[in-house]
Design a protein around this motif. Structure first.
Motif, PDB file in Angstrom:
ATOM      1  N   VAL A  97       0.989  -1.274   0.044  1.00  0.00           N
ATOM      2  CA  VAL A  97       0.113  -0.032   0.031  1.00  0.00           C
ATOM      3  C   VAL A  97       0.782   1.273  -0.165  1.00  0.00           C
ATOM      4  CG1 VAL A  97      -1.899   1.387   1.416  1.00  0.00           C
ATOM      5  CG2 VAL A  97      -1.967  -1.158   1.064  1.00  0.00           C
ATOM      6  N   VAL A  98       1.824   1.250   0.903  1.00  0.00           N
ATOM      7  CA  VAL A  98       2.825   2.417   0.795  1.00  0.00           C
ATOM      8  C   VAL A  98       3.284   2.468  -0.662  1.00  0.00           C
ATOM      9  CG1 VAL A  98       4.948   3.344   1.734  1.00  0.00           C
ATOM     10  CG2 VAL A  98       3.185   2.498   3.357  1.00  0.00           C
ATOM     11  N   TYR A  99       4.142   1.418  -1.171  1.00  0.00           N
ATOM     12  CA  TYR A  99       4.573   1.593  -2.379  1.00  0.00           C
ATOM     13  C   TYR A  99       3.605   2.382  -3.352  1.00  0.00           C
ATOM     14  CZ  TYR A  99       6.504   0.156  -7.021  1.00  0.00           C
ATOM     15  OH  TYR A  99       6.981   0.197  -8.183  1.00  0.00           O
ATOM     16  N   ARG A 100       2.401   1.746  -3.374  1.00  0.00           N
ATOM     17  CA  ARG A 100       1.262   2.203  -4.373  1.00  0.00           C
ATOM     18  C   ARG A 100       1.088   3.768  -4.234  1.00  0.00           C
ATOM     19  NH1 ARG A 100      -2.854   1.575  -7.846  1.00  0.00           N
ATOM     20  NH2 ARG A 100      -4.782   2.564  -7.152  1.00  0.00           N
ATOM     21  N   ILE A 101       0.783   4.096  -2.967  1.00  0.00           N
ATOM     22  CA  ILE A 101       0.708   5.787  -2.808  1.00  0.00           C
ATOM     23  C   ILE A 101       1.837   6.442  -3.032  1.00  0.00           C
ATOM     24  CG2 ILE A 101       0.287   7.128  -0.651  1.00  0.00           C
ATOM     25  CD1 ILE A 101      -1.307   5.072   0.690  1.00  0.00           C
ATOM     26  N   ARG A 102       3.072   6.050  -2.843  1.00  0.00           N
ATOM     27  CA  ARG A 102       4.199   6.698  -3.092  1.00  0.00           C
ATOM     28  C   ARG A 102       4.326   6.956  -4.722  1.00  0.00           C
ATOM     29  NH1 ARG A 102       9.377   6.725   0.515  1.00  0.00           N
ATOM     30  NH2 ARG A 102       9.500   8.420  -0.782  1.00  0.00           N
ATOM     31  N   LYS A 103       3.979   5.617  -5.390  1.00  0.00           N
ATOM     32  CA  LYS A 103       3.893   5.679  -6.855  1.00  0.00           C
ATOM     33  C   LYS A 103       2.925   6.378  -7.641  1.00  0.00           C
ATOM     34  CE  LYS A 103       5.283   2.719 -10.617  1.00  0.00           C
ATOM     35  NZ  LYS A 103       5.772   1.550 -10.924  1.00  0.00           N
ATOM     36  N   HIS A 104       1.676   6.424  -7.038  1.00  0.00           N
ATOM     37  CA  HIS A 104       0.631   7.080  -7.748  1.00  0.00           C
ATOM     38  C   HIS A 104      -0.140   7.798  -6.751  1.00  0.00           C
ATOM     39  CE1 HIS A 104       1.542   4.615 -11.383  1.00  0.00           C
ATOM     40  NE2 HIS A 104       1.595   3.493 -10.414  1.00  0.00           N
ATOM     41  N   PRO A 105       0.320   8.973  -6.132  1.00  0.00           N
ATOM     42  CA  PRO A 105      -0.489   9.630  -5.053  1.00  0.00           C
ATOM     43  C   PRO A 105      -1.553   9.975  -5.582  1.00  0.00           C
ATOM     44  CG  PRO A 105       1.604  10.935  -5.650  1.00  0.00           C
ATOM     45  CD  PRO A 105       1.652   9.461  -6.454  1.00  0.00           C
ATOM     46  N   SER A 106      -1.779  10.462  -6.586  1.00  0.00           N
ATOM     47  CA  SER A 106      -3.149  11.124  -6.846  1.00  0.00           C
ATOM     48  C   SER A 106      -4.301  10.009  -7.228  1.00  0.00           C
ATOM     49  CB  SER A 106      -3.069  12.141  -8.047  1.00  0.00           C
ATOM     50  OG  SER A 106      -2.603  11.415  -9.219  1.00  0.00           O
ATOM     51  N   ARG A 107      -3.875   8.841  -7.739  1.00  0.00           N
ATOM     52  CA  ARG A 107      -4.885   7.611  -8.049  1.00  0.00           C
ATOM     53  C   ARG A 107      -5.054   7.200  -6.718  1.00  0.00           C
ATOM     54  NH1 ARG A 107      -2.965   4.053 -12.622  1.00  0.00           N
ATOM     55  NH2 ARG A 107      -1.102   4.650 -12.209  1.00  0.00           N
TER      56      ARG A 107
END
Length: 105
Positions: free
Chosen positions: A90-100
């Protein structure tokens, strides 16, 4: 790190280790506030991960019932590992695509 941080860290780890040796617990409880006086809290927590892990393993092996404890708590350990993996993803996803990532909520 400055000399003040190194000396403060050594004092914090010594006092926390003394408490852990005498009581069987207390390393993070004592060491984190002392380390936080000389360095940022995230760095203090990162420094403490290895001593806490090593002392916990040492303590579990010294008890003599490691096999019994492992058989009793293997499911808890598995759930903990899955939870840590989910948080990392989840942290990886948020850091990679913060707006989505925020649109999902």
């Amino acid at each position: 790190l400055s000399w003040v941080a190194i000396i403060g860290g050594a004092v914090g780890l010594f006092l926390g280790g003394f408490a852990k040796g005498a009581l069987g617990l207390g390393l993070p409880l004592i060491a984190v506030p002392i380390l936080a006086l000389t360095m940022p809290i995230p760095k203090a927590l990162a420094i403490l991960t290895v001593p806490i892990f090593v002392t916990n393993i040492w303590q579990s092996v010294q008890g003599g019932n490691l096999g019994t404890v492992w058989r009793r708590f293997w499911l808890t350990g598995l759930a903990l590992m899955l939870g840590i993996g989910a948080v990392i993803l989840v942290v990886y996803r948020i850091r990679k695509h913060p707006s989505r990532s925020l649109r999902a909520f």
